[in-house]
Design a protein around this motif. Structure first.
Motif, short mmCIF file in Angstrom:
data_model
loop_
_atom_site.label_atom_id
_atom_site.label_comp_id
_atom_site.label_asym_id
_atom_site.label_seq_id
_atom_site.Cartn_x
_atom_site.Cartn_y
_atom_site.Cartn_z
N SER A 180 -11.61 5.69 2.05
CA SER A 180 -10.91 4.40 2.10
C SER A 180 -10.84 3.76 0.72
CB SER A 180 -11.63 3.47 3.07
OG SER A 180 -11.07 2.17 3.03
N ASP A 181 -11.96 3.77 0.00
CA ASP A 181 -12.00 3.14 -1.33
C ASP A 181 -11.05 3.83 -2.29
OD1 ASP A 181 -13.85 1.33 -0.47
OD2 ASP A 181 -15.58 2.31 -1.39
N LEU A 182 -11.02 5.17 -2.25
CA LEU A 182 -10.16 5.90 -3.18
C LEU A 182 -8.68 5.70 -2.85
CD1 LEU A 182 -12.10 9.24 -3.70
CD2 LEU A 182 -11.56 7.53 -5.44
N MET A 183 -8.36 5.65 -1.57
CA MET A 183 -6.97 5.42 -1.20
C MET A 183 -6.49 4.07 -1.73
SD MET A 183 -5.25 4.98 2.58
CE MET A 183 -6.05 3.38 2.78
N LEU A 184 -7.30 3.03 -1.52
CA LEU A 184 -6.92 1.69 -1.98
C LEU A 184 -6.96 1.59 -3.50
CD1 LEU A 184 -8.81 -0.45 0.69
CD2 LEU A 184 -6.33 -0.13 0.49
N ALA A 185 -7.93 2.27 -4.14
CA ALA A 185 -8.03 2.23 -5.60
C ALA A 185 -6.78 2.84 -6.23
CB ALA A 185 -9.27 2.98 -6.06
N ASN A 186 -6.32 3.94 -5.68
CA ASN A 186 -5.11 4.57 -6.21
C ASN A 186 -3.91 3.66 -6.07
OD1 ASN A 186 -6.12 7.07 -7.11
ND2 ASN A 186 -6.13 7.91 -5.05
N VAL A 187 -3.82 2.94 -4.96
CA VAL A 187 -2.73 1.98 -4.76
C VAL A 187 -2.79 0.89 -5.83
CG1 VAL A 187 -1.81 0.20 -3.23
CG2 VAL A 187 -2.48 2.41 -2.30
N HIS A 188 -3.98 0.38 -6.09
CA HIS A 188 -4.14 -0.71 -7.06
C HIS A 188 -3.81 -0.25 -8.47
CE1 HIS A 188 -6.07 -2.78 -3.75
NE2 HIS A 188 -6.20 -3.87 -4.48
N VAL A 189 -4.31 0.92 -8.86
CA VAL A 189 -4.05 1.41 -10.22
C VAL A 189 -2.58 1.76 -10.38
CG1 VAL A 189 -4.61 3.17 -11.93
CG2 VAL A 189 -6.42 2.20 -10.52
N ARG A 190 -2.01 2.35 -9.34
CA ARG A 190 -0.58 2.66 -9.39
C ARG A 190 0.25 1.37 -9.53
NH1 ARG A 190 -0.61 5.55 -5.32
NH2 ARG A 190 -0.89 7.56 -6.35
N MET A 191 -0.18 0.31 -8.86
CA MET A 191 0.51 -0.97 -8.97
C MET A 191 0.40 -1.53 -10.38
SD MET A 191 2.35 -3.12 -7.44
CE MET A 191 2.96 -4.78 -7.68
N MET A 192 -0.76 -1.35 -11.01
CA MET A 192 -0.92 -1.80 -12.39
C MET A 192 0.02 -1.04 -13.32
SD MET A 192 -5.03 -2.35 -12.76
CE MET A 192 -4.83 -2.84 -14.47
N GLY A 193 0.16 0.25 -13.08
CA GLY A 193 1.10 1.04 -13.89
C GLY A 193 2.53 0.61 -13.66
N TYR A 194 2.87 0.35 -12.38
CA TYR A 194 4.23 -0.07 -12.02
C TYR A 194 4.59 -1.38 -12.70
CZ TYR A 194 8.02 -1.81 -9.01
OH TYR A 194 9.21 -2.32 -8.54
N THR A 195 3.70 -2.36 -12.61
CA THR A 195 4.04 -3.69 -13.11
C THR A 195 3.88 -3.81 -14.61
OG1 THR A 195 3.71 -6.05 -12.67
CG2 THR A 195 1.74 -4.70 -12.79
N SER A 196 2.97 -3.04 -15.22
CA SER A 196 2.77 -3.15 -16.67
C SER A 196 3.91 -2.50 -17.45
CB SER A 196 1.43 -2.51 -17.08
OG SER A 196 1.41 -1.12 -16.80
N ARG A 197 4.70 -1.65 -16.78
CA ARG A 197 5.79 -0.99 -17.49
C ARG A 197 6.83 -1.98 -17.99
NH1 ARG A 197 9.76 3.27 -14.58
NH2 ARG A 197 11.21 1.52 -14.57
#
Length: 308
Positions: free
Chosen positions: A81-98
């Motif tokens: 569960s933690d890894l699934m949500l962590a990947n979503v959060h880090v992916r969101m950081m990559g998406y928005t920081s672009r």
């Protein structure tokens, strides 16, 4: 830019305070989720090692095996569960920081962002990364290569927008996790695994070199300044104040530090009374004294070097 990304960027510009609070929560959650995952991976690895030799494992008392299996199942569920949500959060950081990097580079955000990236880079590319290897990583959703690539994306996005050098300075100011050798190793791993293009890896190596030079300059400045007078230190983090502001309680603090505090708690940390950014008042007198002291220390250090 596709329509959803344009709408997201427009919202960030239209309501910067809301977007900054969103980023703060995103970073808090990513830190918690990845930290919990990093703690649980060695537990899973230990269980795998214990059960590898079935003869030895089955020789243990049944009650002990049952307890260990129950603890493992609990860790397994939480880790997945933690890894699934962590990947979503880090992916969101990559998406928005672009496309929306500016909020990440605000004084109240940039050090926290850099410290988070450095901390996880240390685990993903540093000397302890082998401790995070587990049997059947797919079962837990653990893909360190993908995560390293996403972390590298955020570094590259923020570096591309870092025209004032705030991000590079924040990277090296992180005494807990910044390691030049980890940046060097990261570039090697990215290239060896084909996780990024040669152009992107070149940009990452450029960031590493900028950080190396910035770290040397910061070390020289620290030596030049020597011991900082107590009344020039921020009372929350005990660091030199660069932009002091006065609170209604009469205490002077660094603007970036108190603004970061207010992202999570709208209270004065010294008396717990309600506090907002609008209540902060520039402490121009203290700022002038700090700047004069810094200039004096730099002049004295420069003169000393010339005399050598």
């Amino acid at each position: 830019v596709e329509p959803p990304r344009r709408a997201w960027a427009a919202m960030a510009v239209a309501d910067e305070p809301f977007y900054t609070r969103f980023l703060n929560m995103l970073i808090n959650d990513a830190i918690y989720l990845l930290d919990e995952s990093i703690k649980k991976l060695p537990e899973v690895r230990e269980y795998d090692a214990e059960t590898a030799d079935q003869e030895v494992w089955l020789a243990r008392p049944a009650r002990e095996r049952s307890e260990r299996e129950a603890a493992y199942r609990q860790s397994e569920r939480a880790l997945r569960s933690d890894l699934m949500l962590a990947n979503v959060h880090v992916r969101m950081m990559g998406y928005t920081s672009r496309d929306i990097a500016a909020p990440f580079l605000l004084p109240e955000m940039v050090e926290r962002v850099a410290a988070m990236l450095n901390y996880f880079l240390l685990f993903l590319a540093g000397p302890k990364r082998r401790e995070l290897k587990v049997k059947d990583p797919e079962k837990y959703g653990w893909n360190p290569r993908e995560l390293l690539g996403m972390i590298a994306d955020v570094y590259l996005h923020l570096y591309a927008a870092d025209h004032a050098g705030a991000f590079v300075a924040a990277i090296v100011a992180d005494g807990r996790s910044y390691r030049d050798e980890v940046f060097v190793e990261t570039a090697t791993v990215l290239r060896a695994l084909g996780l990024k293009s040669e152009h992107q890896i070149g940009r990452f190596e450029e960031l590493a070199e900028r950080a190396r030079l910035c770290a040397a300059a910061a070390e020289e400045e620290e030596a030049d300044l020597g011991e900082v007078p107590d009344d020039f230190l921020d009372p929350i983090l005990s660091t030199l104040m660069r932009d002091p502001v006065k609170l209604p309680s009469g205490v002077s603090v660094d603007r970036a530090i108190i603004t970061r505090h207010l992202l999570g708690a709208q209270t004065d940390p010294f008396n717990r009374q309600p506090l907002s950014v609008e209540d902060l008042v520039d402490d121009t007198e203290l700022k002038g004294r700090i700047e004069a002291w810094v200039a004096e220390r730099h002049t004295a250090a420069s003169d000393a070097r010339m005399e050598q």
